[in-house]
Design a protein around this motif. Structure first.
Motif, PDB file in Angstrom:
ATOM      1  N   GLU A   1       0.812  -1.218   0.000  1.00  0.00           N
ATOM      2  CA  GLU A   1       0.000   0.000   0.000  1.00  0.00           C
ATOM      3  C   GLU A   1       0.845   1.267   0.000  1.00  0.00           C
ATOM      4  O   GLU A   1       0.307   2.371   0.024  1.00  0.00           O
ATOM      5  CB  GLU A   1      -0.937   0.009   1.212  1.00  0.00           C
ATOM      6  CG  GLU A   1      -2.040  -1.016   1.135  1.00  0.00           C
ATOM      7  CD  GLU A   1      -2.961  -0.793  -0.057  1.00  0.00           C
ATOM      8  OE1 GLU A   1      -3.369   0.352  -0.300  1.00  0.00           O
ATOM      9  OE2 GLU A   1      -3.259  -1.779  -0.747  1.00  0.00           O
TER      10      GLU A   1
ATOM     11  N   CYS B   1       3.034   4.320  -1.330  1.00  0.00           N
ATOM     12  CA  CYS B   1       3.014   5.111  -2.566  1.00  0.00           C
ATOM     13  C   CYS B   1       4.266   4.870  -3.396  1.00  0.00           C
ATOM     14  O   CYS B   1       4.215   4.913  -4.627  1.00  0.00           O
ATOM     15  CB  CYS B   1       2.887   6.597  -2.220  1.00  0.00           C
ATOM     16  SG  CYS B   1       1.284   7.026  -1.512  1.00  0.00           S
TER      17      CYS B   1
ATOM     18  N   GLU C   1      -1.530  10.337  -7.150  1.00  0.00           N
ATOM     19  CA  GLU C   1      -2.864   9.867  -6.761  1.00  0.00           C
ATOM     20  C   GLU C   1      -2.835   9.190  -5.391  1.00  0.00           C
ATOM     21  O   GLU C   1      -3.698   9.435  -4.542  1.00  0.00           O
ATOM     22  CB  GLU C   1      -3.405   8.880  -7.796  1.00  0.00           C
ATOM     23  CG  GLU C   1      -4.804   8.410  -7.470  1.00  0.00           C
ATOM     24  CD  GLU C   1      -5.325   7.385  -8.449  1.00  0.00           C
ATOM     25  OE1 GLU C   1      -6.551   7.362  -8.658  1.00  0.00           O
ATOM     26  OE2 GLU C   1      -4.527   6.603  -8.990  1.00  0.00           O
ATOM     27  N   CYS C   2      -1.826   8.355  -5.157  1.00  0.00           N
ATOM     28  CA  CYS C   2      -1.722   7.660  -3.871  1.00  0.00           C
ATOM     29  C   CYS C   2      -1.528   8.662  -2.734  1.00  0.00           C
ATOM     30  O   CYS C   2      -2.141   8.542  -1.670  1.00  0.00           O
ATOM     31  CB  CYS C   2      -0.558   6.674  -3.923  1.00  0.00           C
ATOM     32  SG  CYS C   2      -0.255   5.806  -2.392  1.00  0.00           S
TER      33      CYS C   2
ATOM     34  N   GLU D   1      -4.745  10.448  -2.024  1.00  0.00           N
ATOM     35  CA  GLU D   1      -5.688   9.555  -1.352  1.00  0.00           C
ATOM     36  C   GLU D   1      -5.347   9.400   0.129  1.00  0.00           C
ATOM     37  O   GLU D   1      -6.234   9.369   0.979  1.00  0.00           O
ATOM     38  CB  GLU D   1      -5.671   8.191  -2.039  1.00  0.00           C
ATOM     39  CG  GLU D   1      -6.781   7.279  -1.602  1.00  0.00           C
ATOM     40  CD  GLU D   1      -6.856   6.033  -2.461  1.00  0.00           C
ATOM     41  OE1 GLU D   1      -7.002   4.947  -1.882  1.00  0.00           O
ATOM     42  OE2 GLU D   1      -6.772   6.141  -3.698  1.00  0.00           O
ATOM     43  N   LYS D   2      -4.056   9.325   0.439  1.00  0.00           N
ATOM     44  CA  LYS D   2      -3.648   9.197   1.838  1.00  0.00           C
ATOM     45  C   LYS D   2      -3.889  10.495   2.612  1.00  0.00           C
ATOM     46  O   LYS D   2      -4.324  10.468   3.754  1.00  0.00           O
ATOM     47  CB  LYS D   2      -2.185   8.787   1.926  1.00  0.00           C
ATOM     48  CG  LYS D   2      -1.973   7.333   1.546  1.00  0.00           C
ATOM     49  CD  LYS D   2      -0.569   6.895   1.834  1.00  0.00           C
ATOM     50  CE  LYS D   2      -0.316   5.498   1.344  1.00  0.00           C
ATOM     51  NZ  LYS D   2      -0.951   4.462   2.103  1.00  0.00           N
TER      52      LYS D   2
ATOM     53  N   ARG E   1      -6.111  12.948   1.850  1.00  0.00           N
ATOM     54  CA  ARG E   1      -7.549  13.220   1.957  1.00  0.00           C
ATOM     55  C   ARG E   1      -8.300  12.125   2.694  1.00  0.00           C
ATOM     56  O   ARG E   1      -9.415  12.335   3.142  1.00  0.00           O
ATOM     57  CB  ARG E   1      -8.151  13.381   0.553  1.00  0.00           C
ATOM     58  CG  ARG E   1      -7.623  14.575  -0.206  1.00  0.00           C
ATOM     59  CD  ARG E   1      -8.267  14.696  -1.577  1.00  0.00           C
ATOM     60  NE  ARG E   1      -9.688  14.949  -1.440  1.00  0.00           N
ATOM     61  CZ  ARG E   1     -10.634  14.295  -2.119  1.00  0.00           C
ATOM     62  NH1 ARG E   1     -10.307  13.348  -2.971  1.00  0.00           N
ATOM     63  NH2 ARG E   1     -11.904  14.590  -1.950  1.00  0.00           N
TER      64      ARG E   1
ATOM     65  N   VAL F   1      -9.790   9.647   1.427  1.00  0.00           N
ATOM     66  CA  VAL F   1     -11.015   9.374   0.668  1.00  0.00           C
ATOM     67  C   VAL F   1     -10.607   8.773  -0.665  1.00  0.00           C
ATOM     68  O   VAL F   1      -9.637   9.208  -1.287  1.00  0.00           O
ATOM     69  CB  VAL F   1     -11.807  10.683   0.410  1.00  0.00           C
ATOM     70  CG1 VAL F   1     -13.010  10.422  -0.473  1.00  0.00           C
ATOM     71  CG2 VAL F   1     -12.228  11.334   1.692  1.00  0.00           C
ATOM     72  N   HIS F   2     -11.344   7.774  -1.120  1.00  0.00           N
ATOM     73  CA  HIS F   2     -11.106   7.186  -2.440  1.00  0.00           C
ATOM     74  C   HIS F   2     -12.265   7.593  -3.345  1.00  0.00           C
ATOM     75  O   HIS F   2     -13.357   7.040  -3.264  1.00  0.00           O
ATOM     76  CB  HIS F   2     -11.009   5.662  -2.336  1.00  0.00           C
ATOM     77  CG  HIS F   2     -10.789   5.001  -3.660  1.00  0.00           C
ATOM     78  ND1 HIS F   2      -9.586   5.075  -4.326  1.00  0.00           N
ATOM     79  CD2 HIS F   2     -11.625   4.290  -4.441  1.00  0.00           C
ATOM     80  CE1 HIS F   2      -9.695   4.418  -5.463  1.00  0.00           C
ATOM     81  NE2 HIS F   2     -10.921   3.926  -5.556  1.00  0.00           N
ATOM     82  N   ASP F   3     -12.014   8.605  -4.184  1.00  0.00           N
ATOM     83  CA  ASP F   3     -13.075   9.060  -5.078  1.00  0.00           C
ATOM     84  C   ASP F   3     -12.462   9.542  -6.397  1.00  0.00           C
ATOM     85  O   ASP F   3     -11.255   9.447  -6.617  1.00  0.00           O
ATOM     86  CB  ASP F   3     -13.909  10.174  -4.427  1.00  0.00           C
ATOM     87  CG  ASP F   3     -13.086  11.390  -4.051  1.00  0.00           C
ATOM     88  OD1 ASP F   3     -13.643  12.279  -3.407  1.00  0.00           O
ATOM     89  OD2 ASP F   3     -11.892  11.464  -4.403  1.00  0.00           O
TER      90      ASP F   3
ATOM     91  N   ASN G   1      -9.328  12.260  -6.651  1.00  0.00           N
ATOM     92  CA  ASN G   1      -7.912  11.906  -6.510  1.00  0.00           C
ATOM     93  C   ASN G   1      -7.271  11.705  -7.878  1.00  0.00           C
ATOM     94  O   ASN G   1      -6.207  12.255  -8.173  1.00  0.00           O
ATOM     95  CB  ASN G   1      -7.742  10.639  -5.668  1.00  0.00           C
ATOM     96  CG  ASN G   1      -8.160  10.839  -4.230  1.00  0.00           C
ATOM     97  OD1 ASN G   1      -8.056  11.921  -3.691  1.00  0.00           O
ATOM     98  ND2 ASN G   1      -8.648   9.774  -3.621  1.00  0.00           N
TER      99      ASN G   1
ATOM    100  N   GLU H   1     -11.684   7.334 -14.620  1.00  0.00           N
ATOM    101  CA  GLU H   1     -12.232   7.055 -13.281  1.00  0.00           C
ATOM    102  C   GLU H   1     -13.741   6.846 -13.345  1.00  0.00           C
ATOM    103  O   GLU H   1     -14.283   5.955 -12.693  1.00  0.00           O
ATOM    104  CB  GLU H   1     -11.918   8.200 -12.323  1.00  0.00           C
ATOM    105  CG  GLU H   1     -10.477   8.301 -11.898  1.00  0.00           C
ATOM    106  CD  GLU H   1     -10.111   7.285 -10.839  1.00  0.00           C
ATOM    107  OE1 GLU H   1     -11.001   6.850 -10.080  1.00  0.00           O
ATOM    108  OE2 GLU H   1      -8.929   6.924 -10.775  1.00  0.00           O
TER     109      GLU H   1
END
Length: 194
Positions: free
Chosen positions: A62, A64, A137-138, A141-142, A144, A146-148, A151, A187
């Motif tokens: 996981e 980055c 992107e990774c 995501e970390k 924020r 949030v996975h949306d 990102n 996406e």
């Protein structure tokens, strides 16, 4: 009178046995051993705890940096494949254009050099884009948590702007908009399951 039936003796619970009764004492014979589930399922079904090795593998996978390295290598491989197709036509054209006094082997060597240069160029560019996008992107995501879709869209904008840095602010804006739109489209399609 009824004939007494033999019943299996009840197993004693070990002191370390949890209340859910899933783990058995090491000395007990267990005809149906409980297999450990992969680490990815632990949070989903809530069975068991991750071992130190599973925790380490999960943390590394996981990371980055790991995602960036994998995307760079995959992008470079894609670029090599794409570059070989793109360079083949150009290489053959250059080899055929220089037919005067050249042997077939020399012409093949000219075509090979063109294809090799094209492969390296495309591979380097695809690898750079893939690595930069994945790390951005990774990281977003970390940060924020949030996975949306935002990102990927933001990572596309940052990647496009960074690639056009040398061309100036206007080119950076165009690169940002182009990569962001492409990333948002991908996406969106992924989230719809297409």
């Amino acid at each position: 009178d009824a004939i007494p039936r033999k019943t299996a003796p009840l197993r004693k619970m070990s002191p370390s046995r949890p209340a859910d009764g899933l783990r058995h004492d090491e000395t007990e014979a267990n005809p149906f051993p409980i297999t450990r589930m992969p680490a990815a399922f632990h949070n989903v079904v809530g069975v068991g705890q991750m071992s130190d090795q599973e925790r380490f593998v999960h943390k590394v996978s996981e990371s980055c940096i790991t995602k960036g390295v994998i995307s760079t290598v995959a992008g470079f491989a894609m670029g090599l494949l794409f570059g070989s197709f793109m360079g083949m036509g150009e290489g053959v054209n250059q080899a055929l254009a220089s037919t005067e006094g050249m042997s077939f082997g020399h012409r093949a060597n000219v075509a090979f050099k063109v294809v090799r240069g094209s492969c390296w160029s495309w591979g380097k560019n695809f690898g750079l884009v893939g690595g930069m996008f994945a790390v951005t992107e990774c990281s977003l995501e970390k940060v924020r948590a949030v996975h949306d879709i935002w990102n990927g869209t933001s990572a596309g904008c940052v990647t496009g702007a960074a690639l056009a840095y040398k061309a100036g602010p206007k080119a950076m804006c165009v690169g940002c908009a182009g990569f962001a739109a492409f990333s948002a489209g991908i996406e969106y399609l992924q989230n719809r399951g297409i």
